[in-house]
Design a protein around this motif. Sequence first.
Motif, PDB file in Angstrom:
ATOM      1  N   THR A 138       0.840  -1.210   0.000  1.00 44.32           N
ATOM      2  CA  THR A 138       0.000   0.000   0.000  1.00 44.32           C
ATOM      3  C   THR A 138       0.867   1.249   0.000  1.00 44.32           C
ATOM      4  OG1 THR A 138      -1.752  -1.150   1.203  1.00 44.32           O
ATOM      5  CG2 THR A 138      -1.810   1.261   1.222  1.00 44.32           C
ATOM      6  N   LYS A 139       1.887   1.265   0.839  1.00 45.00           N
ATOM      7  CA  LYS A 139       2.802   2.411   0.916  1.00 45.00           C
ATOM      8  C   LYS A 139       3.530   2.595  -0.413  1.00 45.00           C
ATOM      9  CE  LYS A 139       6.820   4.137   3.499  1.00 45.00           C
ATOM     10  NZ  LYS A 139       7.775   3.828   4.608  1.00 45.00           N
ATOM     11  N   ILE A 140       3.979   1.494  -1.001  1.00 44.70           N
ATOM     12  CA  ILE A 140       4.698   1.555  -2.279  1.00 44.70           C
ATOM     13  C   ILE A 140       3.795   2.116  -3.378  1.00 44.70           C
ATOM     14  CG2 ILE A 140       5.741   0.135  -4.094  1.00 44.70           C
ATOM     15  CD1 ILE A 140       6.679  -1.759  -1.814  1.00 44.70           C
ATOM     16  N   ILE A 141       2.547   1.658  -3.416  1.00 49.27           N
ATOM     17  CA  ILE A 141       1.591   2.124  -4.433  1.00 49.27           C
ATOM     18  C   ILE A 141       1.330   3.621  -4.278  1.00 49.27           C
ATOM     19  CG2 ILE A 141      -0.821   1.987  -5.187  1.00 49.27           C
ATOM     20  CD1 ILE A 141      -0.653  -1.048  -4.531  1.00 49.27           C
ATOM     21  N   VAL A 142       1.137   4.080  -3.052  1.00 46.49           N
ATOM     22  CA  VAL A 142       0.870   5.502  -2.799  1.00 46.49           C
ATOM     23  C   VAL A 142       2.063   6.349  -3.216  1.00 46.49           C
ATOM     24  CG1 VAL A 142       0.483   7.230  -1.007  1.00 46.49           C
ATOM     25  CG2 VAL A 142      -0.816   5.091  -0.969  1.00 46.49           C
ATOM     26  N   ILE A 143       3.268   5.925  -2.843  1.00 45.31           N
ATOM     27  CA  ILE A 143       4.486   6.673  -3.221  1.00 45.31           C
ATOM     28  C   ILE A 143       4.620   6.715  -4.744  1.00 45.31           C
ATOM     29  CG2 ILE A 143       7.013   6.658  -3.163  1.00 45.31           C
ATOM     30  CD1 ILE A 143       6.805   5.462  -0.339  1.00 45.31           C
ATOM     31  N   GLY A 144       4.420   5.570  -5.382  1.00 45.41           N
ATOM     32  CA  GLY A 144       4.523   5.520  -6.840  1.00 45.41           C
ATOM     33  C   GLY A 144       3.492   6.388  -7.534  1.00 45.41           C
ATOM     34  N   LEU A 145       2.272   6.412  -6.993  1.00 44.40           N
ATOM     35  CA  LEU A 145       1.225   7.259  -7.570  1.00 44.40           C
ATOM     36  C   LEU A 145       1.585   8.738  -7.450  1.00 44.40           C
ATOM     37  CD1 LEU A 145      -2.140   5.570  -6.515  1.00 44.40           C
ATOM     38  CD2 LEU A 145      -1.416   6.128  -8.836  1.00 44.40           C
ATOM     39  N   MET A 146       2.049   9.141  -6.283  1.00 44.86           N
ATOM     40  CA  MET A 146       2.448  10.540  -6.085  1.00 44.86           C
ATOM     41  C   MET A 146       3.600  10.912  -7.019  1.00 44.86           C
ATOM     42  SD  MET A 146       0.277  11.694  -4.027  1.00 44.86           S
ATOM     43  CE  MET A 146       1.040  13.304  -3.848  1.00 44.86           C
TER      44      MET A 146
ATOM     45  N   ILE B 225      -0.719  -2.820 -11.401  1.00 46.14           N
ATOM     46  CA  ILE B 225      -2.067  -2.773 -11.988  1.00 46.14           C
ATOM     47  C   ILE B 225      -2.963  -1.857 -11.156  1.00 46.14           C
ATOM     48  CG2 ILE B 225      -4.172  -4.108 -12.405  1.00 46.14           C
ATOM     49  CD1 ILE B 225      -2.317  -6.506 -13.054  1.00 46.14           C
ATOM     50  N   ILE B 226      -2.939  -2.042  -9.840  1.00 43.53           N
ATOM     51  CA  ILE B 226      -3.753  -1.210  -8.949  1.00 43.53           C
ATOM     52  C   ILE B 226      -3.356   0.255  -9.091  1.00 43.53           C
ATOM     53  CG2 ILE B 226      -4.239  -0.679  -6.518  1.00 43.53           C
ATOM     54  CD1 ILE B 226      -3.958  -3.729  -5.997  1.00 43.53           C
ATOM     55  N   ALA B 227      -2.059   0.524  -9.102  1.00 43.23           N
ATOM     56  CA  ALA B 227      -1.581   1.904  -9.251  1.00 43.23           C
ATOM     57  C   ALA B 227      -2.034   2.489 -10.581  1.00 43.23           C
ATOM     58  CB  ALA B 227      -0.059   1.939  -9.147  1.00 43.23           C
ATOM     59  N   HIS B 228      -1.954   1.693 -11.646  1.00 41.78           N
ATOM     60  CA  HIS B 228      -2.334   2.158 -12.978  1.00 41.78           C
ATOM     61  C   HIS B 228      -3.823   2.494 -13.033  1.00 41.78           C
ATOM     62  CE1 HIS B 228      -0.809   1.641 -17.390  1.00 41.78           C
ATOM     63  NE2 HIS B 228      -1.558   2.716 -17.267  1.00 41.78           N
ATOM     64  N   VAL B 229      -4.644   1.640 -12.415  1.00 40.71           N
ATOM     65  CA  VAL B 229      -6.087   1.888 -12.379  1.00 40.71           C
ATOM     66  C   VAL B 229      -6.390   3.160 -11.597  1.00 40.71           C
ATOM     67  CG1 VAL B 229      -8.286   1.042 -11.466  1.00 40.71           C
ATOM     68  CG2 VAL B 229      -6.758  -0.523 -12.684  1.00 40.71           C
ATOM     69  N   PHE B 230      -5.764   3.315 -10.426  1.00 36.82           N
ATOM     70  CA  PHE B 230      -6.007   4.503  -9.605  1.00 36.82           C
ATOM     71  C   PHE B 230      -5.449   5.771 -10.250  1.00 36.82           C
ATOM     72  CE2 PHE B 230      -7.043   1.624  -6.132  1.00 36.82           C
ATOM     73  CZ  PHE B 230      -8.053   2.322  -5.498  1.00 36.82           C
ATOM     74  N   TYR B 231      -4.477   5.622 -11.147  1.00 40.94           N
ATOM     75  CA  TYR B 231      -3.941   6.788 -11.858  1.00 40.94           C
ATOM     76  C   TYR B 231      -4.848   7.194 -13.015  1.00 40.94           C
ATOM     77  CZ  TYR B 231      -0.830   9.832 -14.473  1.00 40.94           C
ATOM     78  OH  TYR B 231      -0.300  10.906 -15.141  1.00 40.94           O
ATOM     79  N   ASP B 232      -5.319   6.234 -13.788  1.00 39.51           N
ATOM     80  CA  ASP B 232      -6.082   6.541 -15.000  1.00 39.51           C
ATOM     81  C   ASP B 232      -7.557   6.816 -14.751  1.00 39.51           C
ATOM     82  OD1 ASP B 232      -3.709   6.072 -16.357  1.00 39.51           O
ATOM     83  OD2 ASP B 232      -4.700   4.978 -17.984  1.00 39.51           O
ATOM     84  N   LEU B 233      -8.193   6.013 -13.907  1.00 36.86           N
ATOM     85  CA  LEU B 233      -9.643   6.133 -13.740  1.00 36.86           C
ATOM     86  C   LEU B 233     -10.100   7.516 -13.267  1.00 36.86           C
ATOM     87  CD1 LEU B 233     -11.289   2.850 -12.393  1.00 36.86           C
ATOM     88  CD2 LEU B 233     -11.709   4.068 -14.528  1.00 36.86           C
ATOM     89  N   PRO B 234      -9.444   8.128 -12.273  1.00 36.76           N
ATOM     90  CA  PRO B 234      -9.894   9.474 -11.866  1.00 36.76           C
ATOM     91  C   PRO B 234      -9.861  10.479 -13.011  1.00 36.76           C
ATOM     92  CG  PRO B 234      -8.450   8.555 -10.195  1.00 36.76           C
ATOM     93  CD  PRO B 234      -8.385   7.624 -11.372  1.00 36.76           C
TER      94      PRO B 234
END
Length: 227
Positions: free
Chosen positions: A70-78, A207-216
């Motif tokens: 979860t932490k890795i995904i959040v950092i990567g998204l930011m 995949i989760i990061a990509h979805v949370f990046y594109d969908l919004p």
Amino acid sequence: MNGLYPKQPTSMFRAIISMFVVCLAYIGLVYTTLPFRFTFLAIAGAMALYLNYGFYGIRSAFGPLQKVATKIIVIGLMWNIIQTGLVAYLVQFVFHFSVAVNGKTTIFVDNSPLQFMYHLLQIICSLLGEECLILVPSILGIYFLKKQGVCEKWSMILITLVGVFLFGMAHYSTYEGNLIQILFVTGLGRLPFNWIAFKANSIWASIIAHVFYDLPLLLVALLVAPV
């Protein structure tokens, strides 16, 4: 996923066939009008893993996420949001290059509930497929570089740089052949996604990061679309 890097593929022939399957799936996605073609890359990615490593390859590449993911995904998204915004600003307002609009930004506009669910499935499967398109060949690439004496860290770096180019070029038609946007805005956006997958040790994380990046971005386009 990282446990596959030192594991030898079943055979060189199967490795070549698996990459051919992935390429064929991409061609089917981009250049045909076949139904449910947005699932082709995800299916091809699973097939490629199976051909090279059996079911172990699929289980390893799509391993369960650990708590730290979860932490890795959040950092990567930011990282991706800041990087892409900064690069896009420099490209458009400092260097004065034109940018193309992603044609899929209006995919949810004027949808019935059924159309909305279908398009949501389409986007999620497409993003899953994009991760398979880059990361499944990356696993093989890291193995072959390590076999040539390149250390794992540098193998990851070199493979990621190749992935940046391929990821950008995979969006060639999406951005109407605008190479500046394809390589510097979209392509460089691959860096955080690869880092997330490698760090979290699972394709599910990217995949989760990509979805949370594109969908919004797509949903915002829906909200601001003219009635």
